[in-house]
Write a protein that holds these residues in place. Sequence first.
Motif, PDB file in Angstrom:
ATOM      1  N   GLY A  12       0.802  -1.216   0.000  1.00  0.00           N
ATOM      2  CA  GLY A  12       0.000   0.000   0.000  1.00  0.00           C
ATOM      3  C   GLY A  12       0.834   1.264   0.000  1.00  0.00           C
ATOM      4  O   GLY A  12       0.300   2.366  -0.183  1.00  0.00           O
ATOM      5  N   VAL A  65       1.879  -3.542  -4.192  1.00  0.00           N
ATOM      6  CA  VAL A  65       0.907  -4.603  -3.938  1.00  0.00           C
ATOM      7  C   VAL A  65       1.668  -5.925  -3.798  1.00  0.00           C
ATOM      8  O   VAL A  65       2.806  -6.043  -4.253  1.00  0.00           O
ATOM      9  CB  VAL A  65      -0.135  -4.705  -5.082  1.00  0.00           C
ATOM     10  N   ASP A  97     -11.936   3.302  -4.032  1.00  0.00           N
ATOM     11  CA  ASP A  97     -10.824   2.663  -3.315  1.00  0.00           C
ATOM     12  C   ASP A  97     -11.046   1.163  -3.167  1.00  0.00           C
ATOM     13  O   ASP A  97     -10.093   0.372  -3.273  1.00  0.00           O
ATOM     14  CB  ASP A  97     -10.648   3.294  -1.928  1.00  0.00           C
ATOM     15  N   ARG A 137      -8.423  -1.519  -4.552  1.00  0.00           N
ATOM     16  CA  ARG A 137      -7.753  -2.455  -3.644  1.00  0.00           C
ATOM     17  C   ARG A 137      -8.106  -3.903  -3.909  1.00  0.00           C
ATOM     18  O   ARG A 137      -7.315  -4.802  -3.608  1.00  0.00           O
ATOM     19  CB  ARG A 137      -8.098  -2.099  -2.202  1.00  0.00           C
TER      20      ARG A 137
END
Lengths: 419, 419
Positions: A94, A113, B352, B356
């Motif tokens: 992150g 990642v 987000d 993610r």
Amino acid sequence: MTDSIRTLALACRDAAATVAALDAARKAAVLVAMAEAIEHDADAILSANALDMAAARQKALSSAMLDRLALDPARVRAMADALRHVAGLPDPVGSVTRRETRPNGLTIERVRVPLGVVAMIYEARPNVTADAAGLCLKAGNGVILRGGSEALHSNRAIAAALGRALEISGISPHAITLVEDTRREVMVELLQLTDIVDLAIPRGGEGLIRFVAEHARVPVIKHYKGVCHLFVDKDADLALALALLVDGKTTRPAVCNALETLLVHRACAGQFLPAAVQALRARGVELRLCERGIAIAGDHTLATDDDYAAEFLDLVLAVKVVDGIDQAIHHIRRFGSDHTEVIATRDAQRADHFVRSLRSAVVMVNASSRFSDGGELGLGAEIGISTTRLHAYGPMGAESLTIERFVVRGNGQVRHAPT
Amino acid sequence: MTDSIRTLALACRDAAATVAALDAARKAAVLVAMAEAIEHDADAILSANALDMAAARQKALSSAMLDRLALDPARVRAMADALRHVAGLPDPVGSVTRRETRPNGLTIERVRVPLGVVAMIYEARPNVTADAAGLCLKAGNGVILRGGSEALHSNRAIAAALGRALEISGISPHAITLVEDTRREVMVELLQLTDIVDLAIPRGGEGLIRFVAEHARVPVIKHYKGVCHLFVDKDADLALALALLVDGKTTRPAVCNALETLLVHRACAGQFLPAAVQALRARGVELRLCERGIAIAGDHTLATDDDYAAEFLDLVLAVKVVDGIDQAIHHIRRFGSDHTEVIATRDAQRADHFVRSLRSAVVMVNASSRFSDGGELGLGAEIGISTTRLHAYGPMGAESLTIERFVVRGNGQVRHAPT
């Protein structure tokens, strides 16, 4: 009937997706739980290790192999401590490594990642089971552990503890998957699961690494031998150079960042070599010298090209007197393994020339090769030392188990105006 | 009698060591000389290309292949301009990415160095010859170019110009080596030169990339297909979403960052789909819809799983109405190629979550997939777009043709105090 390796790997991949989504605090807590589980199971782990040791002694394994295989209460504690240490390291996942706004208003971020699923292939070193599992989890990856058959009981006991810690933490234990079927054909199958395994990391002897490189279809980062050199330049501080030599060769000769070859500038060989020979002999080091070296230092075994190419991993050192820095560079290029090289010099320009002319992963100026280690170089911990010139080169920490991707934010930008 | 591929590769490796040592100004000058040589040889390059085109027409290659193969004066100028552009980019080699002083006084630097020798494997696109040579030289690497046989005359003429520019600059022309023997067994031999080639980059159709991945023993970074998705979230700005859709699908459908699948939240499908269908049909796009999509947008071909997995590279779009963002994510995980995904939404939290939850190399929020390109994302130029989750992920520029290593400076530090 056991699960096929493909089934195991698929379960690991599914679990890896969950691990990838964990935040830093959660992963740290899981790593602490893993440390506690190792300590809680210490007796079971030691009993299992005793079985492996008994079988290994019966098979008459070398004392070096027995030493790597053996666990005792202190080593089990060290495994737990290493996991706690990794828990405290920064989370690489992150982190935004670069941020830029383009003229058209797009913001571009490079964000770390996890890689996905890492296959760790290693020999009879049970501590690697816990170390690799910890670092892979830290970086949000699933890990498939394929250790040597000689350590199977130990690895099973360690993996059982780690798996329980995952379950207690509400995470699928498949995120840390031990391959219990240690047949080579199963390893080959694992190394060819290109749709599941993102990276294979072999750690061990040359034979194992060659085998993995030969059979893998998934990407491999090799952790190959260290034929590390110390070059003592003409204007070196000779006392400093001698300290680097003794530290590099004698403090732990069996590791990959130990020195294997000493190169000495002829201008200082007459002064340095006799002192070096005396210091090394006093510590039981056997020497293989070039003809000029023998002329200076007295009767020794003559070094062959094989000696210069060798990773002795023992109290043996090859020595060569060179005409200058460029001959030293040429020698390292010819015989080196791209691992770690050291120059002792007081001349900054010559140091830079040495650094720039060599392509090794780690180049040291006036420092011991023994610092070529993830912990010593500030990575916190290491999963190995890459001699593959791709992705990671040199000691690999948790960050090297991640990859940068692009996250782009806009407000409706298109590349071509609508027609 | 021609040189063996091993001999060619060894000569490239020797030349690469020279290129690695060039400073930034020198490399920029060489790149400008390469651009000038291309322009100087424009007629020869065009004549050679005419031979390739005539043979290609006789072999009845597809019009798409003919278009990629064809050169004209503007395209030759574009090659030269691209080399001048690369000349002006920052030099990645030697840049210090991190610097740290350890408690023991050691200073640790991470410094970018060239990879070494890059093998570029591509199809009948002569511009790749100049582009790849320029970027590899910029990053201090040698390059071995193995293009498709259909472009051999063109590639020879381009490589001759580039080689002359190297010679004029006092650099061995072997730093840019064209493989003129395009037999597959020669490519396989090249891909197995593990002691010489540091990286292979295949660019082209799925067949070529699979072949390279299957036969390579050197590390490979794949530049695989782009099954790019646009997800239109329930609260998206629908006019913005429509602009992204039209840009992504219709402006250049044959490239890997074009959209292949549209996913629409059911809450806005009734409003968005009819407008989308109208806009796409007006631009000649053929649609394959799910049942719910057909119920909203009228009579269309029913999409199959094969459609959802397809990289159409053409004016064809697969469409699916989804129950929510998680079904969109699930669909992309199942059918995607880890290349580029887009969400259109006004909700930052949902954006987000989308970013993610996906592991694709590039994830865009409210921006066109067509920006998934090295130039557009700020890399200056690109040698391709990696879908390999190692070393580089997404568009690869000159920096991705280097690797960080460790340079350590001390004043006599040893790891163990002398005894």
